[in-house]
Design a protein around this motif. Structure first.
Motif, PDB file in Angstrom:
ATOM      1  N   UNK A  19      -5.072   9.628   4.498  1.00 39.02           N
ATOM      2  CA  UNK A  19      -5.688   8.262   4.375  1.00 39.02           C
ATOM      3  C   UNK A  19      -4.714   7.087   4.561  1.00 39.02           C
ATOM      4  N   UNK A  20      -3.488   7.389   4.283  1.00 44.38           N
ATOM      5  CA  UNK A  20      -2.411   6.359   4.343  1.00 44.38           C
ATOM      6  C   UNK A  20      -2.280   5.959   5.945  1.00 44.38           C
TER       7      UNK A  20
ATOM      8  N   UNK B 215       5.355  -3.405   8.288  1.00 49.99           N
ATOM      9  CA  UNK B 215       5.311  -1.628   7.974  1.00 49.99           C
ATOM     10  C   UNK B 215       6.762  -1.210   7.656  1.00 49.99           C
ATOM     11  N   UNK B 216       6.796  -0.797   6.281  1.00 52.36           N
ATOM     12  CA  UNK B 216       8.259  -0.248   5.947  1.00 52.36           C
ATOM     13  C   UNK B 216       7.734   1.246   5.201  1.00 52.36           C
TER      14      UNK B 216
ATOM     15  N   UNK C 267       0.880  -1.226  -0.006  1.00 51.34           N
ATOM     16  CA  UNK C 267       0.030   0.028  -0.053  1.00 51.34           C
ATOM     17  C   UNK C 267       0.846   1.284  -0.054  1.00 51.34           C
ATOM     18  N   UNK C 268       0.577   2.102  -0.926  1.00 50.46           N
ATOM     19  CA  UNK C 268       1.643   3.157  -1.201  1.00 50.46           C
ATOM     20  C   UNK C 268       0.549   4.383  -0.912  1.00 50.46           C
TER      21      UNK C 268
ATOM     22  N   UNK D  15      -5.880   1.326  10.861  1.00 54.70           N
ATOM     23  CA  UNK D  15      -6.803   0.143  10.645  1.00 54.70           C
ATOM     24  C   UNK D  15      -6.263  -1.224  10.679  1.00 54.70           C
ATOM     25  N   UNK D  16      -5.366  -1.326   9.928  1.00 52.43           N
ATOM     26  CA  UNK D  16      -4.693  -2.734   9.666  1.00 52.43           C
ATOM     27  C   UNK D  16      -4.061  -3.107  10.995  1.00 52.43           C
ATOM     28  N   UNK D  17      -3.310  -2.258  11.613  1.00 55.48           N
ATOM     29  CA  UNK D  17      -2.754  -2.524  12.705  1.00 55.48           C
ATOM     30  C   UNK D  17      -3.620  -2.869  13.936  1.00 55.48           C
ATOM     31  N   UNK D  18      -4.954  -2.337  13.881  1.00 55.58           N
ATOM     32  CA  UNK D  18      -5.917  -2.539  14.952  1.00 55.58           C
ATOM     33  C   UNK D  18      -6.783  -3.531  14.949  1.00 55.58           C
ATOM     34  N   UNK D  19      -6.925  -4.081  13.532  1.00 58.66           N
ATOM     35  CA  UNK D  19      -7.962  -4.908  13.181  1.00 58.66           C
ATOM     36  C   UNK D  19      -7.595  -6.511  13.456  1.00 58.66           C
TER      37      UNK D  19
END
Length: 157
Positions: free
Chosen positions: A128-129, A149-150, A116-117, A135-139
């Motif tokens: 938005x990023x 995460x890079x 995801x960029x 969201x991804x870290x908390x879902x």
């Protein structure tokens, strides 16, 4: 004189004796090419992103583009100039977030990957990023994915 006289030799096997393209042979060629890593490696970043691209707008109004490629995300990201080219592609497409999805076979195992960029601001700034990463870290379901995460690979700035 038929079309065969005007086409390169490489096209000849895909033509009927009368010089008309053989649809079955062309279909097989294109079907097989789309999963051939050599085909994908021969394309520019823009072409890779463009070939299977969809654009969406989220309910909150964020423009998101999604591209499917048939190379690993690692290989796509390692392409010289990838971030610059991806940022130009996203800007031209008018999207704030660009998702690159991959579907490849690794040692005989079908694998999906996603990169995801997006534009990176200060942490917690609500871009938005940043919201997507939170969201991804908390879902709960997303936490079970192999998630890395890079920051050097997530910025279209």
């Amino acid at each position: 004189e038929g079309a065969r006289d005007f086409l390169p030799e490489v096209a000849a096997p895909y033509l009927t004796p009368s010089g008309v393209p053989d649809r079955r042979k062309l279909y097989a060629l294109l079907r097989d090419a789309k999963t051939d890593p050599v085909f994908w490696r021969g394309m520019s970043t823009a072409d890779r992103l463009r070939i299977d691209y969809k654009a969406y707008v989220t309910p909150s109004g964020v423009a998101v583009g999604a591209s499917s490629v048939l190379l690993s995300v690692t290989e796509v990201a390692a392409t010289p100039g990838f971030l610059v080219d991806a940022a130009a592609y996203a800007q031209g497409a008018g999207v704030e977030v660009l998702v690159v999805m991959s579907a490849v076979s690794v040692a005989g195992v079908f694998t999906r990957e996603m990169m995801v960029l997006g534009r990176r601001g200060a942490q917690g700034d609500g871009t938005p990023m940043e919201r997507l990463v939170r969201f991804l870290e908390g879902d709960e379901e997303a936490r079970q994915w192999a998630f890395e995460r890079r920051d050097e690979m997530t910025s279209l700035d």
